[in-house]
Design a protein around this motif. Structure first.
Motif, PDB file in Angstrom:
ATOM      1  N   PRO A   1      -8.087   5.018  -1.532  1.00 34.13           N
ATOM      2  CA  PRO A   1      -6.925   4.318  -2.074  1.00 34.13           C
ATOM      3  C   PRO A   1      -6.607   2.916  -1.546  1.00 34.13           C
ATOM      4  CG  PRO A   1      -6.196   5.883  -0.281  1.00 34.13           C
ATOM      5  CD  PRO A   1      -8.011   5.874  -0.471  1.00 34.13           C
ATOM      6  N   ASP A   2      -5.526   2.388  -1.857  1.00 38.71           N
ATOM      7  CA  ASP A   2      -5.098   1.188  -1.276  1.00 38.71           C
ATOM      8  C   ASP A   2      -4.048   1.670  -0.192  1.00 38.71           C
ATOM      9  OD1 ASP A   2      -4.288  -1.506  -0.590  1.00 38.71           O
ATOM     10  OD2 ASP A   2      -3.224  -1.668  -2.522  1.00 38.71           O
ATOM     11  N   LEU A   3      -4.428   1.505   0.943  1.00 38.59           N
ATOM     12  CA  LEU A   3      -3.572   2.151   2.224  1.00 38.59           C
ATOM     13  C   LEU A   3      -2.657   0.935   2.468  1.00 38.59           C
ATOM     14  CD1 LEU A   3      -5.865   4.212   4.150  1.00 38.59           C
ATOM     15  CD2 LEU A   3      -4.310   4.963   2.563  1.00 38.59           C
ATOM     16  N   SER A   4      -3.157  -0.456   2.183  1.00 37.22           N
ATOM     17  CA  SER A   4      -2.058  -1.616   2.409  1.00 37.22           C
ATOM     18  C   SER A   4      -0.739  -1.237   1.865  1.00 37.22           C
ATOM     19  CB  SER A   4      -2.794  -2.687   2.336  1.00 37.22           C
ATOM     20  OG  SER A   4      -3.017  -2.977   0.748  1.00 37.22           O
ATOM     21  N   ALA A   5      -0.839  -0.594   0.603  1.00 37.48           N
ATOM     22  CA  ALA A   5       0.610  -0.449  -0.249  1.00 37.48           C
ATOM     23  C   ALA A   5       1.183   0.585   0.559  1.00 37.48           C
ATOM     24  CB  ALA A   5       0.225   0.010  -1.540  1.00 37.48           C
ATOM     25  N   VAL A   6       0.621   1.600   0.927  1.00 43.01           N
ATOM     26  CA  VAL A   6       1.249   2.730   1.935  1.00 43.01           C
ATOM     27  C   VAL A   6       1.901   2.209   2.861  1.00 43.01           C
ATOM     28  CG1 VAL A   6       0.828   4.943   2.785  1.00 43.01           C
ATOM     29  CG2 VAL A   6      -0.373   4.341   0.711  1.00 43.01           C
ATOM     30  N   ARG A   7       1.143   1.276   3.643  1.00 42.32           N
ATOM     31  CA  ARG A   7       1.721   0.669   4.827  1.00 42.32           C
ATOM     32  C   ARG A   7       2.948   0.015   4.570  1.00 42.32           C
ATOM     33  NH1 ARG A   7      -0.713  -0.521  10.047  1.00 42.32           N
ATOM     34  NH2 ARG A   7      -2.475   0.177   9.359  1.00 42.32           N
ATOM     35  N   ARG A   8       2.884  -0.773   3.704  1.00 41.22           N
ATOM     36  CA  ARG A   8       4.158  -1.715   3.223  1.00 41.22           C
ATOM     37  C   ARG A   8       5.440  -0.673   2.708  1.00 41.22           C
ATOM     38  NH1 ARG A   8       0.168  -4.597   0.685  1.00 41.22           N
ATOM     39  NH2 ARG A   8       0.872  -3.913  -1.620  1.00 41.22           N
ATOM     40  N   ARG A   9       5.042   0.297   1.952  1.00 46.21           N
ATOM     41  CA  ARG A   9       6.062   1.120   1.760  1.00 46.21           C
ATOM     42  C   ARG A   9       6.586   1.789   2.820  1.00 46.21           C
ATOM     43  NH1 ARG A   9       4.679   6.944  -1.328  1.00 46.21           N
ATOM     44  NH2 ARG A   9       7.103   7.765  -0.924  1.00 46.21           N
ATOM     45  N   MET A  10       6.082   2.331   3.829  1.00 45.30           N
ATOM     46  CA  MET A  10       6.576   2.745   4.977  1.00 45.30           C
ATOM     47  C   MET A  10       7.253   1.879   6.012  1.00 45.30           C
ATOM     48  SD  MET A  10       5.942   6.003   4.662  1.00 45.30           S
ATOM     49  CE  MET A  10       6.331   6.705   6.144  1.00 45.30           C
ATOM     50  N   GLU A  11       6.864   0.696   5.999  1.00 39.23           N
ATOM     51  CA  GLU A  11       7.448  -0.505   6.775  1.00 39.23           C
ATOM     52  C   GLU A  11       8.613  -0.449   6.152  1.00 39.23           C
ATOM     53  OE1 GLU A  11       4.657  -3.518   7.303  1.00 39.23           O
ATOM     54  OE2 GLU A  11       3.666  -2.558   8.819  1.00 39.23           O
TER      55      GLU A  11
END
Length: 384
Positions: free
Chosen positions: A165-175
């Protein structure tokens, strides 16, 4: 998850015993060249996607190397490291294993990939294997990726094999939601689980569209539909292998809420993810059952079509045989007078019938009788 320790063990203590990288020596013999520290692998290597240290849910450092990440984390007693890797090298994995006490079996799984979804606990570290999926519209097929997650008291490491999956989007969402990220690595893990499960929704929609097209092709008699059904059935088997174990994994995590003191907000978060993956798993099971039924219907329709074609061929052959019998009957009827006429047409002098007054009428009567007899015989046998 267990509570985070007040301080991290010293690096020298971690690198003793089974925590050393496989094949690494216990000590360096006198006079020998010390081996290069795996922690010195630069973070700008293509496999390192992102590396960051967080405190109270906010990014406080973006180290340039793995060694710098380890140092920054030691300087943050209440910090958390989130390291994202894509197809890492063996050296990088051994570096992480030495720093974070990762079990060799988990490192071996993360390096080799091709694992089924599973949940393993090694001491204070949780090792999770996930199968992500995405639907390729241009090819009308499902592409599967593999994700390995190491979750510790103050770190989270993702090892990705594949595009999803696109984990960069997950990281941005969490940040963007530091209150949630401040709950620790468990919150990041649940966000990753949510991203993987949410990624199944477009796949389910794409497969549903394929199913509708296949049903239309089946009843339209498309000869290529059998192959498409078979290919989609194989994808659904792979999809089942990705979703079915995930249901049990999430229930296992929920069973540990009380034991590990999981935050109530994360409990609600995980229950929602579990509901989604259960719904997806049921849809996938339904797709596979429907494909089996469609394949059976298609086989029945193909069999009926073949029977109709064989019946049409049989009828055409029967009609052809009837025509041949008629032609053969008339040929035989016409052959009899031709034979008599040919014999008397030879005009030999020694033929007594040539000078006989009743020879001609007798020959005509003979030919007529033979023709009538043959006609009656063929008629009775339904050849005419």
């Amino acid at each position: 998850m267990p509570e985070r320790p007040d301080r991290r063990p010293s690096p020298s203590a971690k690198r003793s015993g089974w925590l050393r990288p496989p094949g690494g020596p216990a000590s360096t013999p006198p006079g020998a060249t010390p081996p290069a520290s795996p922690a010195a692998v630069p973070a700008n290597h293509h496999s390192v996607v992102d590396s960051a240290v967080y405190r109270d849910g906010r990014r406080v450092a973006s180290p340039a190397t793995l060694a710098e990440t380890f140092r920054q984390l030691r300087e943050q007693p209440d910090g958390m490291a989130w390291i994202g890797l894509h197809r890492p090298t063996e050296t990088e994995l051994h570096s992480l294993a030495a720093e974070f006490d990762l079990h060799p079996l988990a490192i071996e799984d993360a390096q080799e990939a091709h694992q089924r979804p599973k949940l393993e606990r090694y001491g204070e570290t949780l090792f999770v294997v996930l199968r992500a999926a995405r639907y390729l519209d241009a090819l009308e097929e499902v592409d599967f990726g593999e994700l390995h997650v190491f979750v510790g008291p103050d770190f989270l490491i993702t090892v990705r094999h594949g595009a999803a999956p696109d984990l960069s989007a997950v990281r941005r969402r969490m940040e963007e939601t530091p209150d949630l990220l401040s709950l620790g690595p468990e919150a990041a893990l649940y966000a990753i689980l949510d991203a993987v499960v949410d990624g199944y929704a477009p796949v389910v929609a794409g497969v549903q569209n394929d199913m509708d097209e296949i049903e239309t092709e089946v009843f339209r008699g498309d000869p290529e539909v059998s192959r498409r059904i078979y290919e989609l059935s194989r994808e659904m088997v792979e999809f089942q292998r990705a979703t079915r174990p995930l249901v049990g994994m999430l229930h296992a995590l929920m069973a540990g809420f009380a034991k590990y003191g999981t935050d109530e907000e994360l409990q609600r978060y995980l229950r929602d993810v579990a509901d989604h993956v259960t719904h997806t798993s049921e849809r996938v099971d339904g797709f596979r059952q429907a494909l089996t039924e469609i394949l059976t219907v298609n086989a029945t329709l193909v069999s009926q079509q073949q029977n109709a074609e064989m019946r049409a061929l049989a009828e055409a052959g029967f009609e052809q045989n009837e025509e041949i019998k008629k032609i053969s009957s008339w040929a035989a009827i016409l052959f009899a007078p031709t034979l008599v006429g040919t014999i008397y047409g030879m005009n030999f002098e020694s033929m007594p019938e040539l000078g006989w007054t009743f020879g001609y009428p007798l020959a005509i009567c003979l030919m007529g009788m033979v023709c009538v007899s043959l006609y009656v015989i063929f008629k009775r046998r339904d050849w005419l």
